[in-house]
Design an enzyme around this catalytic site. Structure first.
Site, mmCIF file in Angstrom:
data_model
loop_
_atom_site.group_PDB
_atom_site.id
_atom_site.type_symbol
_atom_site.label_atom_id
_atom_site.label_comp_id
_atom_site.label_asym_id
_atom_site.label_seq_id
_atom_site.Cartn_x
_atom_site.Cartn_y
_atom_site.Cartn_z
ATOM 1 N N LYS A 170 -27.960 -3.257 -0.634
ATOM 2 C CA LYS A 170 -26.607 -3.546 -1.136
ATOM 3 C C LYS A 170 -26.673 -4.360 -2.420
ATOM 4 C CE LYS A 170 -24.274 -7.094 -0.197
ATOM 5 N NZ LYS A 170 -23.586 -8.242 0.430
ATOM 6 N N CYS A 180 -6.137 -6.723 3.793
ATOM 7 C CA CYS A 180 -6.737 -6.214 5.032
ATOM 8 C C CYS A 180 -7.756 -7.229 5.557
ATOM 9 C CB CYS A 180 -7.404 -4.857 4.776
ATOM 10 S SG CYS A 180 -7.810 -3.947 6.277
ATOM 11 N N CYS A 199 -0.601 -6.066 7.971
ATOM 12 C CA CYS A 199 -0.243 -4.648 8.034
ATOM 13 C C CYS A 199 1.211 -4.389 7.639
ATOM 14 C CB CYS A 199 -0.509 -4.104 9.443
ATOM 15 S SG CYS A 199 -2.253 -4.102 9.905
ATOM 16 N N CYS A 255 1.252 -4.039 3.993
ATOM 17 C CA CYS A 255 0.188 -3.208 3.430
ATOM 18 C C CYS A 255 0.737 -1.946 2.763
ATOM 19 C CB CYS A 255 -0.796 -2.812 4.529
ATOM 20 S SG CYS A 255 -2.183 -1.809 3.928
ATOM 21 N N CYS A 260 -2.748 4.470 7.434
ATOM 22 C CA CYS A 260 -3.875 3.834 8.128
ATOM 23 C C CYS A 260 -3.761 4.016 9.638
ATOM 24 C CB CYS A 260 -3.928 2.345 7.790
ATOM 25 S SG CYS A 260 -5.277 1.480 8.618
#
Length: 326
Positions: free
Chosen positions: A225, A293, A300, A303, A309
Site C-alpha cells: 500500500k 462514511c 447515512c 450521505c 448504498c
C-alpha cells in the site's frame, strides 16, 4: 390421466384468442437472441427472455464486425482473483463493475470537491529540491500507518521545522527523533524503520527514493500500500490501487468488493475498476471516510449516495416510509 378431445379444443381456443388479443406475430427461428426481446402490438407489451449460451459470436464474426479489436483494448488488467459477487462480465468476458458504481463514484467525487478532509493536508512543505521532497513524502507515508491523518499532518509540520533531511535524521539520536514523532502509533518502531530507510537511500540511491514498487517494498516498514502511494505521490506513476482501512471499509459497504482484508480489496478493485480511476480512488474515499462514511455511526442520513448504498443505515421514519410506499 389423458386429456379429452373437448379439453384440447378448449385450450386451442384460449390460445387462439390470446394471440388475437395481444396481436403477436413472431417468426420461429432456430437461434434466439440472448437477453430480452420485446414483442409489441397495439395492445399490452409482452416481455420475453431467452437464454442461449451457445449464441456467442464466432471469432470470424467478431473479426468481420470489428468486435475482436475492441475486446482486446482492455485498459483494466485483472490482477489476482476476480470475485463474481462484486461484478459481472460482459459477453466477451470483460469486467463491467457492480451495478450503479459509476453513479455512486460521481456523487462521492462531487461531494469531495466541496468538502476539505484531513487527508487533503499532509503538511506539505516548500522544498524545491525534488529528492528532498520525495524523501519527506515517503517519511510522511511511513508515519501515517495506523495513525490519524490530523496527527500525521501535525507531526510532519514539526519534522519539517526541525529539519527533515537524511543526514540530519541519521545524526539525531533515537530519543530525539522519537520525541518528534511520539504522537503517531508504533513510534518507536517507526524510528527504527525511518533511520534504516534513510541509510539505504543515502548509500544506494544517492539520497533519492527507489523509482519502482519492488524497490520501495525492499525498504524497512514499507509494504504494498505504501509503495503504490509513494509511486503516485512521488513519481506520478500509478502502479496500482492503494487501499487503506477507509478504502477497504467503503468499498465493502458499497459492495464494490466482498473481502476481509485491504490487500484482497485491492486485488478485487483492480479486477473491474477502469485504470483511469485508480489514481483518484484513494484520496477520494479516504476523505469521504473521514468526513461522511465514518467507521462507527456513519452519517447515512446526510450521505450523497445513501440511495445507492446497500449498507445505508435508515432512520426509523425512513424505514416506515420505505415499507409503506416501496
Amino acid at each position: 390421466m389423458k386429456r379429452t378431445k373437448s379439453t384440447k379444443e378448449n385450450e386451442n381456443t384460449k390460445q387462439r384468442k390470446l394471440s388475437q388479443y395481444f396481436q403477436i406475430s413472431e417468426k420461429k427461428d432456430e437461434t434466439k437472441p440472448i437477453g430480452k426481446t420485446i414483442l409489441s402490438g397495439e395492445r399490452p407489451v409482452i416481455e420475453i427472455e431467452y437464454e442461449d449460451k451457445d449464441l456467442k459470436p464466432s471469432k470470424q464474426d467478431q473479426k468481420e464486425s470489428g468486435i475482436e479489436e475492441i475486446a482486446d483494448e482492455d485498459s483494466t488488467p485483472v490482477s489476482g482473483s476476480f470475485d463474481a459477487k462484486a461484478s459481472k462480465t460482459s459477453l466477451f468476458g470483460k469486467p463491467i463493475g457492480p451495478p450503479h458504481w459509476k453513479e455512486a463514484w460521481e456523487k462521492i467525487e462531487a461531494y469531495r470537491a466541496t468538502v476539505f478532509a484531513p487527508v487533503d493536508d499532509y503538511g506539505h512543505g516548500t522544498e524545491t529540491d525534488p529528492k528532498i521532497r520525495r524523501y519527506q513524502t515517503l517519511v510522511g507515508i511511513m508515519l501515517s500507518s495506523q495513525t490519524k491523518d490530523l496527527v500525521t499532518t501535525e507531526t510532519m509540520k514539526k519534522l519539517r521545522a526541525w529539519g527533515l533531511y537524511i543526514d540530519h535524521v541519521l545524526e539525531a539520536d533515537d530519543a530525539t527523533f522519537n520525541s518528534l514523532i511520539r504522537e503517531t502509533r508504533w513510534h518507536q518502531k517507526k524510528v527504527e524503520y525511518i533511520k534504516q530507510t534513510s541509510q539505504i537511500l543515502k548509500d544506494k540511491y544517492d539520497y533519492d527514493i527507489p523509482p519502482t514498487v519492488d524497490g520501495l517494498k525492499q525498504l524497512p516498514g514499507v509494504g504494498t500500500k505504501m509503495a503504490m502511494l509513494a509511486m503516485l505521490c512521488c513519481w506520478k506513476k500509478c502502479a496500482g490501487i492503494s487501499v487503506d482501512v477507509h478504502v477497504h471499509r467503503i468499498s465493502n459497504r458499497l459492495k464494490w468488493a466482498h473481502t476481509k482484508t485491504p490487500e484482497a480489496t485491492r486485488i478485487e478493485l483492480e479486477g473491474w475498476l477502469p485504470k483511469e480511476y485508480w489514481p483518484r480512488i484513494n484520496q477520494m474515499l479516504v476523505g469521504f471516510g473521514q468526513m461522511m462514511c465514518l467507521p462507527v455511526h456513519p452519517r447515512c442520513s446526510q450521505c450523497p449516495v445513501k440511495d445507492l448504498c446497500p449498507s445505508a443505515e435508515m432512520s426509523k421514519r425512513e424505514k416506515e416510509l420505505r415499507k409503506k410506499y416501496c
